[in-house]
Design a protein around this motif. Structure first.
Motif, PDB file in Angstrom:
ATOM      1  N   SER A  70      -5.817  -9.827  32.139  1.00 40.07           N
ATOM      2  CA  SER A  70      -6.481  -8.908  31.205  1.00 40.07           C
ATOM      3  C   SER A  70      -5.497  -8.115  30.356  1.00 40.07           C
ATOM      4  N   ARG A  71      -4.243  -8.089  30.745  1.00 37.93           N
ATOM      5  CA  ARG A  71      -3.221  -7.473  29.887  1.00 37.93           C
ATOM      6  C   ARG A  71      -3.090  -8.250  28.581  1.00 37.93           C
ATOM      7  N   ARG A  72      -3.458  -9.517  28.628  1.00 35.16           N
ATOM      8  CA  ARG A  72      -3.315 -10.387  27.471  1.00 35.16           C
ATOM      9  C   ARG A  72      -4.622 -10.514  26.685  1.00 35.16           C
ATOM     10  N   GLY A 106     -12.988 -17.708  31.879  1.00 40.04           N
ATOM     11  CA  GLY A 106     -12.922 -18.118  30.485  1.00 40.04           C
ATOM     12  C   GLY A 106     -12.318 -17.013  29.640  1.00 40.04           C
ATOM     13  N   PHE A 107     -11.469 -17.406  28.711  1.00 38.46           N
ATOM     14  CA  PHE A 107     -10.809 -16.455  27.819  1.00 38.46           C
ATOM     15  C   PHE A 107     -11.183 -16.760  26.377  1.00 38.46           C
ATOM     16  N   PRO A 108     -11.149 -15.758  25.522  1.00 40.14           N
ATOM     17  CA  PRO A 108     -11.531 -15.966  24.126  1.00 40.14           C
ATOM     18  C   PRO A 108     -10.506 -16.825  23.380  1.00 40.14           C
ATOM     19  N   GLU A 109     -10.941 -17.348  22.262  1.00 40.03           N
ATOM     20  CA  GLU A 109     -10.024 -18.074  21.385  1.00 40.03           C
ATOM     21  C   GLU A 109      -9.032 -17.085  20.786  1.00 40.03           C
ATOM     22  N   GLY A 110      -7.897 -17.579  20.367  1.00 34.36           N
ATOM     23  CA  GLY A 110      -6.919 -16.730  19.705  1.00 34.36           C
ATOM     24  C   GLY A 110      -5.679 -16.525  20.540  1.00 34.36           C
ATOM     25  N   GLU A 111      -4.761 -15.783  19.974  1.00 34.30           N
ATOM     26  CA  GLU A 111      -3.450 -15.573  20.575  1.00 34.30           C
ATOM     27  C   GLU A 111      -3.532 -14.911  21.954  1.00 34.30           C
ATOM     28  N   GLY A 112      -4.345 -13.844  22.074  1.00 32.76           N
ATOM     29  CA  GLY A 112      -4.496 -13.165  23.365  1.00 32.76           C
ATOM     30  C   GLY A 112      -5.101 -14.070  24.415  1.00 32.76           C
ATOM     31  N   GLY A 113      -6.150 -14.802  24.032  1.00 31.95           N
ATOM     32  CA  GLY A 113      -6.780 -15.736  24.967  1.00 31.95           C
ATOM     33  C   GLY A 113      -5.826 -16.837  25.387  1.00 31.95           C
TER      34      GLY A 113
END
Length: 151
Positions: A70-72, A106-113
């Motif tokens: 979650s830091r990312r 599951g993580f979102p699309e994009g750099e953080g995900g």
């Protein structure tokens, strides 16, 4: 056993819960912070002690993995399944075997995900190998002392 930290948290120190009997097969657990959980013997919908062991494994590792990933990026979904087989043998008595945690995050699309996805497998391994007090205790084994005192 004494320590400055007696009520929980991630640091070292003494931990304790107290169980009170409510009725035959039903009990209430209390922690030092005022939390309570009702547990049972399986005849009601209360969690059983074995289910609490599975919950403790899932919960402890989830805290680790969640804090790291979650830091990312904030996860879109976060589910952990803890399972195992209850067994009984003459030499070991009742015990659990084949304990397994399955993380479905599951993580979102994009750099953080993308960063969270990259950290995800490593975070699970870190939890298993070093961070999760519950799974580490089960894996390395520790004696459980029991005593009987007349109240």
């Amino acid at each position: 056993m004494t320590s400055d930290e007696t009520t929980g948290g991630s640091g070292p120190g003494h931990r304790s819960v107290e169980l009170t009997r409510l009725a035959l097969g039903r009990y209430e657990l209390h922690n030092a912070r005022g939390g309570t959980i009702t547990i049972g013997d399986g005849s009601t919908d209360d969690f059983t002690p074995v289910e609490l062991l599975l919950a403790a494994l899932a919960g402890c590792s989830s805290v680790d993995v969640d804090h790291i990933t979650s830091r990312r990026a904030e996860p879109d979904s976060f589910v952990v399944v803890a399972q195992g087989e209850k067994a009984s043998t003459p030499q070991d008595g009742n015990h659990m075997t084949d304990l397994e945690l399955t993380f479905r995050i599951g993580f979102p699309e994009g750099e953080g995900g993308d960063a969270a996805r990259a950290a995800f497998p490593r975070s699970v391994a870190q939890s298993r190998d070093r961070l999760c007090t519950v799974s580490r205790t089960v894996q390395i084994g520790t004696p459980v002392e029991m005593s009987a005192e007349d109240a």
